[in-house]
Scaffold this active site. Structure first.
Site, PDB file in Angstrom:
ATOM      1  N   LYS A   1      51.224   1.873 -20.192  1.00  0.00           N
ATOM      2  CA  LYS A   1      51.172   3.206 -19.575  1.00  0.00           C
ATOM      3  C   LYS A   1      51.169   3.096 -18.057  1.00  0.00           C
ATOM      4  O   LYS A   1      50.464   2.257 -17.480  1.00  0.00           O
ATOM      5  CB  LYS A   1      49.903   3.925 -20.047  1.00  0.00           C
ATOM      6  CG  LYS A   1      49.679   5.308 -19.454  1.00  0.00           C
ATOM      7  CD  LYS A   1      48.433   5.937 -20.055  1.00  0.00           C
ATOM      8  CE  LYS A   1      48.128   7.286 -19.451  1.00  0.00           C
ATOM      9  NZ  LYS A   1      47.648   7.188 -18.057  1.00  0.00           N
TER      10      LYS A   1
ATOM     11  N   HIS B   1      49.934   8.815 -13.822  1.00  0.00           N
ATOM     12  CA  HIS B   1      48.478   8.933 -13.946  1.00  0.00           C
ATOM     13  C   HIS B   1      48.018  10.360 -13.675  1.00  0.00           C
ATOM     14  O   HIS B   1      46.954  10.600 -13.089  1.00  0.00           O
ATOM     15  CB  HIS B   1      47.777   7.964 -12.988  1.00  0.00           C
ATOM     16  CG  HIS B   1      46.497   7.400 -13.525  1.00  0.00           C
ATOM     17  ND1 HIS B   1      46.413   6.164 -14.112  1.00  0.00           N
ATOM     18  CD2 HIS B   1      45.232   7.898 -13.568  1.00  0.00           C
ATOM     19  CE1 HIS B   1      45.174   5.926 -14.485  1.00  0.00           C
ATOM     20  NE2 HIS B   1      44.431   6.974 -14.168  1.00  0.00           N
TER      21      HIS B   1
ATOM     22  N   GLN C   1      42.470   2.635 -24.764  1.00  0.00           N
ATOM     23  CA  GLN C   1      43.121   2.439 -23.465  1.00  0.00           C
ATOM     24  C   GLN C   1      42.339   1.411 -22.658  1.00  0.00           C
ATOM     25  O   GLN C   1      41.116   1.532 -22.501  1.00  0.00           O
ATOM     26  CB  GLN C   1      43.195   3.770 -22.703  1.00  0.00           C
ATOM     27  CG  GLN C   1      43.807   3.682 -21.315  1.00  0.00           C
ATOM     28  CD  GLN C   1      42.777   3.343 -20.250  1.00  0.00           C
ATOM     29  OE1 GLN C   1      41.618   3.735 -20.354  1.00  0.00           O
ATOM     30  NE2 GLN C   1      43.196   2.614 -19.244  1.00  0.00           N
TER      31      GLN C   1
ATOM     32  N   SER D   1      39.369   6.035 -23.554  1.00  0.00           N
ATOM     33  CA  SER D   1      39.497   5.307 -22.294  1.00  0.00           C
ATOM     34  C   SER D   1      38.447   4.214 -22.151  1.00  0.00           C
ATOM     35  O   SER D   1      37.318   4.337 -22.647  1.00  0.00           O
ATOM     36  CB  SER D   1      39.355   6.280 -21.116  1.00  0.00           C
ATOM     37  OG  SER D   1      39.300   5.591 -19.881  1.00  0.00           O
TER      38      SER D   1
ATOM     39  N   TYR E   1      41.769  -0.837 -19.135  1.00  0.00           N
ATOM     40  CA  TYR E   1      41.941  -1.290 -17.760  1.00  0.00           C
ATOM     41  C   TYR E   1      41.517  -2.758 -17.723  1.00  0.00           C
ATOM     42  O   TYR E   1      40.504  -3.135 -18.328  1.00  0.00           O
ATOM     43  CB  TYR E   1      41.053  -0.508 -16.790  1.00  0.00           C
ATOM     44  CG  TYR E   1      41.445   0.932 -16.567  1.00  0.00           C
ATOM     45  CD1 TYR E   1      42.612   1.260 -15.897  1.00  0.00           C
ATOM     46  CD2 TYR E   1      40.611   1.965 -16.997  1.00  0.00           C
ATOM     47  CE1 TYR E   1      42.959   2.585 -15.668  1.00  0.00           C
ATOM     48  CE2 TYR E   1      40.944   3.284 -16.780  1.00  0.00           C
ATOM     49  CZ  TYR E   1      42.121   3.596 -16.114  1.00  0.00           C
ATOM     50  OH  TYR E   1      42.448   4.901 -15.890  1.00  0.00           O
TER      51      TYR E   1
ATOM     52  N   THR F   1      46.938   0.277 -19.291  1.00  0.00           N
ATOM     53  CA  THR F   1      47.283   1.070 -18.115  1.00  0.00           C
ATOM     54  C   THR F   1      47.514   0.143 -16.927  1.00  0.00           C
ATOM     55  O   THR F   1      46.653  -0.678 -16.591  1.00  0.00           O
ATOM     56  CB  THR F   1      46.176   2.087 -17.795  1.00  0.00           C
ATOM     57  OG1 THR F   1      46.071   2.999 -18.889  1.00  0.00           O
ATOM     58  CG2 THR F   1      46.492   2.860 -16.528  1.00  0.00           C
TER      59      THR F   1
END
Length: 403
Positions: free
Chosen positions: A276, A300, A158, A136, A160, A186
Site C-alpha cells: 500500500k 495515504h 496492516q 492497523s 509498518y 504500507t
C-alpha cells in the site's frame, strides 16, 4: 377560473400521515444522515476538535486530499440506457474470495480515540456486510482482541516496519496465528508527513488534559465520559507512547526500507501480501515483479506528501501498463458509493475507504459505522443501475470521463 371549496375531513384524513417519533437520539441523528458528508457533520459536532481534525485533516496545505475529492466530484458519468438492471449484483472478488461490495474498510490508526467502541465495532460491521477490514499497526485493539470480536470476518493486518524488525516479525506471526487473511505492507511513510491541524491543536496520543481540552470536554461531555470510563486508550502494538504522532513515527519507523525488505517480509508472512502506498506506474510494476499479490494506489489519504498524485487518476495508466490481471486497489478521497463505482469503472479491483466509516464511528459508534456502510452500499447499487451496469464486471472506462 376554478371554483373553490373547503376540503372535507374524508379528503384530508388520507393526507395526514405523521411520522413515528423516534425517541432514541442516536437512531434519530443517524437516520437523518443521508450521505457520508452528513455523517461527517454529525461527527464534527460530537467529537473534540483535536480528535475530529486528526481524522479529517491531511498534510500541509491538504492539497493531496482536496485534489482527490475534486477529481471524484468533477468526473462525468456516461450511462448506457435501456439495459436490464432489474437485479443488481454488487459482489466482486478480492484476493480470490467473494466480497459483497466493491469496497472494504481500510486500516486506520487510533480508532478507539474516535469512539470508545473502536476497531471491534468496525470489524463486526465488516463481517455483517461481507467485506474485508484492515487492522492497523497503530490500532488500539490487538490482533487477538479483533479476532475474538468477529471470528468470521475477513481480517487483514496492516504493517509498518520499525527500525527494529523484531516487533514486526512478532506482529506478523501473531496475525497469522489469529487467522488474519492478508498482510498490508504500507510503504509511503519513510518519515511522518506534517499535519498542521494536529500541530496547531497540540494533538498528542493519548489526548492530554489541558485548559483547552477541559474546555472542549465541556462541549463534548459524552466523548470524555466514554474516554475516561472505558479501558485506557493505548496502542495495541506499543507499550506506551507520550507525544505527537509525527514524533512517534519518526522515532520508530524504518526510513531505510527498500524493495529487498519484501523478501524479509516473506520469510515470516506466507499469505497474500498487499503493498500500500503506490503512487507511480513504475512502482506498481516493481511491486508485482517483487512478488506482491496486490497493490493499493494510495497517497495515504493525503496525510503524507502534499501535492501527491491523485490515486484514482493512476488507475487507467496502471491498467494500460500492466493489463487486467494484477489486483489493483485504490483509496483516498472516497466519500460516496458513486466514487466507488467510478473507481471500479476506471479499472480498480476494489476500493478501500477510511474516513467514510470513521465519520460514522464518531457519529454513533457501531451503529454509525453500519449507517456508513448502508449509505455506501445503497449508493453503489443505485449508481450501477443508473449507469446501466447490472454486475461489477459490466462497469468499464466507457462509463466514466475524468476531468
Amino acid at each position: 377560473m376554478s371554483d373553490r371549496q373547503l376540503p372535507k375531513w374524508s379528503e384530508l384524513k388520507p393526507l395526514l400521515r405523521p411520522k413515528p417519533v423516534e425517541l432514541n437520539a442516536k437512531k434519530r441523528r443517524l437516520a437523518a444522515a443521508l450521505t457520508i458528508a452528513d455523517l461527517r457533520e454529525v461527527a464534527r459536532r460530537r467529537t473534540p476538535r483535536s480528535v475530529f481534525d486528526y481524522t479529517d485533516g491531511a498534510a500541509e496545505s491538504e492539497l493531496s486530499l482536496q485534489r482527490a475529492r475534486a477529481t471524484f466530484r468533477d468526473l462525468t458519468f456516461q450511462p448506457s440506457v435501456l439495459q436490464d438492471v432489474g437485479d443488481i449484483d454488487t459482489t466482486t472478488t478480492v484476493l480470490g474470495k467473494p466480497s459483497a461490495q466493491p469496497f472494504g474498510f481500510g486500516p486506520t490508526g487510533f480508532t478507539r480515540m474516535m469512539h470508545h467502541e473502536g476497531e471491534r465495532a468496525v470489524v463486526r460491521v465488516a463481517e455483517r456486510v461481507g467485506i474485508p477490514y484492515g487492522l492497523s499497526t497503530l490500532g488500539t485493539t490487538d490482533v487477538e482482541g479483533l479476532a475474538a470480536a468477529s471470528p468470521g470476518a475477513r481480517k487483514w493486518f496492516q504493517l509498518y516496519v520499525w527500525r527494529d524488525h523484531g516487533p514486526a516479525e512478532d506482529l506478523m506471526a501473531r496475525a497469522k496465528a489469529a487467522g488474519f487473511e492478508a498482510l498490508i505492507l504500507t510503504v509511503d511513510v519513510p518519515v511522518a508527513g506534517v499535519r498542521l491541524r494536529d500541530v496547531r491543536n497540540g494533538f498528542n496520543i493519548p489526548p492530554a488534559l489541558s485548559a483547552r481540552t477541559v474546555l472542549d470536554g465541556a462541549m463534548h461531555p459524552s466523548w470524555w465520559v466514554n474516554f475516561l470510563t472505558t479501558e485506557p486508550l493505548r496502542f495495541a502494538s506499543l507499550d506506551r507512547w507520550d507525544g505527537t504522532v509525527a514524533e512517534m513515527m519518526n522515532a520508530l519507523f524504518d526510513p531505510t526500507m527498500t524493495l529487498k525488505d519484501l523478501d524479509w517480509v516473506r520469510t515470516t508472512w506466507d499469505g497474500p501480501l498487499i503493498v500500500k502506498g503506490i503512487q507511480t506506474v513504475d512502482d506498481a510494476r516493481r511491486m508485482f515483479e517483487a512478488g506482491a499479490d496486490a497493490i493499493v494506489l494510495s497517497n495515504h489519504g493525503g496525510r503524507q506528501l502534499d501535492k501527491a498524485p491523485v490515486p484514482v487518476r493512476l488507475v487507467p495508466d496502471v491498467r494500460d501498463a500492466l493489463g487486467d490481471g494484477p489486483e489493483v486497489m485504490v483509496d483516498t478521497g472516497v466519500m460516496s458509493g458513486s466514487d466507488v463505482v467510478a473507481a471500479m469503472a476506471l479499472g480498480a479491483s476494489s476500493v478501500l475507504v477510511g474516513r467514510a466509516y470513521l465519520y460514522g464511528l464518531m457519529a454513533g459508534g457501531e451503529a454509525g459505522v453500519e449507517r456508513a456502510a448502508q449509505i455506501l452500499s445503497t449508493e453503489v447499487r443505485r449508481t450501477m443501475a443508473l449507469l446501466g451496469a447490472r454486475r461489477i464486471a459490466d462497469l468499464g472506462p466507457q462509463h466514466v470521463r475524468l476531468p
